[in-house]
Design a protein around this motif. Structure first.
Motif, PDB file in Angstrom:
ATOM      1  N   SER A  51       0.856  -1.206   0.000  1.00  0.00           N
ATOM      2  CA  SER A  51       0.000   0.000   0.000  1.00  0.00           C
ATOM      3  C   SER A  51       0.884   1.246   0.000  1.00  0.00           C
ATOM      4  O   SER A  51       0.957   1.965   0.988  1.00  0.00           O
ATOM      5  CB  SER A  51      -0.888   0.065   1.244  1.00  0.00           C
ATOM      6  OG  SER A  51      -1.393  -1.171   1.580  1.00  0.00           O
ATOM      7  N   SER A  88       0.655   3.656  -2.393  1.00  0.00           N
ATOM      8  CA  SER A  88       0.141   4.605  -3.385  1.00  0.00           C
ATOM      9  C   SER A  88       0.212   6.069  -2.946  1.00  0.00           C
ATOM     10  O   SER A  88       0.348   6.947  -3.788  1.00  0.00           O
ATOM     11  CB  SER A  88      -1.277   4.238  -3.815  1.00  0.00           C
ATOM     12  OG  SER A  88      -2.098   4.213  -2.687  1.00  0.00           O
ATOM     13  N   GLU A  92       5.393  -0.453  -7.986  1.00  0.00           N
ATOM     14  CA  GLU A  92       5.366   0.632  -7.013  1.00  0.00           C
ATOM     15  C   GLU A  92       6.788   1.032  -6.599  1.00  0.00           C
ATOM     16  O   GLU A  92       7.097   2.221  -6.456  1.00  0.00           O
ATOM     17  CB  GLU A  92       4.557   0.219  -5.767  1.00  0.00           C
ATOM     18  CG  GLU A  92       3.070   0.377  -5.942  1.00  0.00           C
ATOM     19  CD  GLU A  92       2.679   1.837  -6.135  1.00  0.00           C
ATOM     20  OE1 GLU A  92       2.660   2.292  -7.302  1.00  0.00           O
ATOM     21  OE2 GLU A  92       2.412   2.520  -5.134  1.00  0.00           O
TER      22      GLU A  92
END
Ligand SMILES: C[S@@+](CC[C@H](N)C(=O)[O-])C[C@H]1O[C@@H](n2cnc3c(N)ncnc32)[C@H](O)[C@@H]1O
Length: 257
Positions: free
Chosen positions: A103, A105, A133
């Motif tokens: 996570s 982002s 990512e």
């Protein structure tokens, strides 16, 4: 594999892990760190992200290279709590973030000159997304160093049986292309009586899974290293030497954006 489980397992193992990895003659010190040191880019005044940093072992080692910022990120509060305590005692520049590597982002693109990760990716099911990512967060011309559990080794991790249980150690054998959930009895368990025989779950990815995820993300692989064990083990610990020759613990990638 449920994230809560990974987090809780690592919370429970935190102290034992810290004790285990602080040992001078650990595999990590004698093989992993020696290899990583040889491929580090210039770090003076740079920003570093240590993904799945645990208790911050590598984050603290990077400090001697005088970067301007080191962020250690980990899903386990227990691991990070130990890291924070060490940082405070040392007056270290390392800061910690309790966060899931899947996570990322809300973190700004191109934020780090070096993104480093040691022995975390076998807890991640979807390598492609994490690598994408990592690439996004890496600065232009920045570096990513991934130290992974060598797939030859994770291929020995016991596979979950149909009844949801895992076989005993003596039943372990190499199952290279078998993607079922794996378990591993942590070697550091001997340092913690409270969690004897404790199992944590992990994934086995093949070497091509890692290579393809890295290449698809946009990174260029500059080097991949599988170091032979130190010669001194031949003198003082022959079973350890041959054990590592057969199933090496680490494979280390140096990638560039
Ligand atoms: C084998 S330890 C390695 C710790 C540290 N990198 C070191 O080399 O000492 C694996 C670490 O990965 C962390 N981890 C597992 N899944 C994660 C995730 N999804 N996001 C962030 N950290 C995770 C665990 O909490 C644990 O601290």
């Amino acid at each position: 594999m449920d994230k809560t489980e990974t987090r809780e397992n690592w919370d429970k193992m935190a102290e034992a892990y810290e004790e285990f990895t602080s040992v001078e003659d650990s595999y990590s010190n004698l093989i992993e760190w020696r290899t990583i040191k040889g491929i580090l880019p210039e770090l003076k005044d740079k920003s570093i992200l240590d993904l799945g940093c645990g208790t911050g072992r590598f984050s603290f080692l990077f400090e001697e290279y005088k970067p301007k910022k080191i962020v250690g990120m980990d899903i386990s509060e227990g691991m990070i709590a130990i890291g924070k305590k060490i940082a405070e005692e040392r007056g270290s520049i390392v800061t910690f973030l309790n966060k899931d590597a899947e996570s990322l982002s809300e973190i700004e693109a191109s934020s780090f000159d070096l993104i480093f990760s040691s022995t975390m990716l076998h807890y991640i099911k979807d390598l492609d997304n994490v690598l994408k990512e990592i690439y996004r967060l890496t600065a232009e011309n920045g570096t990513c160093i991934l130290s992974i559990i060598n797939p030859v080794y994770s291929a020995c991790y016991p596979v979950m049986r149909a009844d949801g249980k895992f076989p005993k150690d003596e039943e372990w054998k190499i199952r290279y292309l078998d993607y079922r959930l794996r378990a591993y009895i942590q070697p550091w368990i001997e340092y913690n009586d409270a969690v004897s025989d404790f199992l944590s779950y992990s994934y086995h990815h093949t070497m091509s899974d890692y290579i393809n995820a890295i290449v698809k993300s946009g990174f260029q692989i500059k080097e991949m290293l599988e170091r032979i064990p130190p010669a001194e083990w031949k003198e003082n610990n022959l079973p350890r030497y041959y054990g590592y020759l057969e199933t090496p613990t680490y494979a280390i990638f140096k990638c560039q954006k």
